[in-house]
Motif scaffolding. Structure first.
Motif, short mmCIF file in Angstrom:
data_model
loop_
_atom_site.label_atom_id
_atom_site.label_comp_id
_atom_site.label_asym_id
_atom_site.label_seq_id
_atom_site.Cartn_x
_atom_site.Cartn_y
_atom_site.Cartn_z
N LEU A 36 1.13 4.21 -2.88
CA LEU A 36 0.96 5.63 -2.55
C LEU A 36 2.17 6.43 -3.01
O LEU A 36 2.02 7.46 -3.66
N TYR A 90 1.17 5.88 6.47
CA TYR A 90 0.73 6.69 5.32
C TYR A 90 1.19 8.13 5.49
O TYR A 90 1.64 8.77 4.54
N ALA A 130 -6.64 4.15 -2.04
CA ALA A 130 -6.32 3.56 -0.74
C ALA A 130 -7.59 3.27 0.06
O ALA A 130 -7.54 2.59 1.07
N TYR A 181 0.83 -1.21 0.00
CA TYR A 181 0.00 0.00 0.00
C TYR A 181 0.86 1.26 0.00
O TYR A 181 0.56 2.23 -0.71
#
Length: 164
Positions: free
Chosen positions: A11, A51, A120, A7
């Motif tokens: 990103l 993130y 996401a 992930y």
């Protein structure tokens, strides 16, 4: 790394558009997370925290001399050598993902929010924690980003875009 690496890579790639640099950024994110593990207060989930670090690392990359140097050399090469024929350029453009094309044309603050929301699949609250802004700011950026991109796609088109 196993749980969130993919992930974070997606990103980082969505923001910097360079696979190798995205891998470097994700590696730096995990190193930074490991070194600052004792400072993690647990006010958000680990995913949200990672993130946020990734977004900040991407922003730092855009401010760095390395990025500026690469961009200047790309511009220089574009003016000096034009290798693509118009047909090749057209075919290349046609093969790109429609949603990604729309997002790339947007300023970074809208691109970040739309990518985190659609790709996401994070909530506006999670995005606000990652970007360190209010939930209302995220909602405003979503609305303005959609408007700027003229994002009037159906849910089927969005799901199709996510697959590619």
């Amino acid at each position: 790394m196993d749980a969130y690496g993919h992930y974070l890579s997606r990103l980082a790639y969505a923001l910097v558009k360079d696979r190798e640099k995205a891998k470097d950024i994700v590696q730096d994110v995990f190193i930074r997370y490991y070194l600052q593990l004792d400072q993690f207060e647990g006010r958000s989930s680990v995913k949200t925290y990672l993130y946020r670090i990734t977004v900040n690392e991407c922003r730092n990359y855009f401010k760095s001399w390395a990025y500026r140097k690469v961009e200047v050399s790309k511009i220089k090469n574009t003016f000096l050598i034009h290798k693509e024929t118009p047909e090749e350029a057209y075919l290349k453009q046609e093969s790109k993902n429609y949603l990604a094309d729309l997002l790339n044309k947007l300023p970074i603050k809208y691109k970040e929010v739309l990518w985190l929301y659609y790709y996401a699949e994070l909530s506006t609250q999670e995005i606000s924690e990652i970007l360190n802004c209010s939930s209302n700011t995220v909602k405003t950026r979503l609305a303005r980003g959609r408007k700027k991109a003229q994002l009037t796609m159906s849910e089927e088109e969005i799901n199709h875009a996510k697959e590619h």
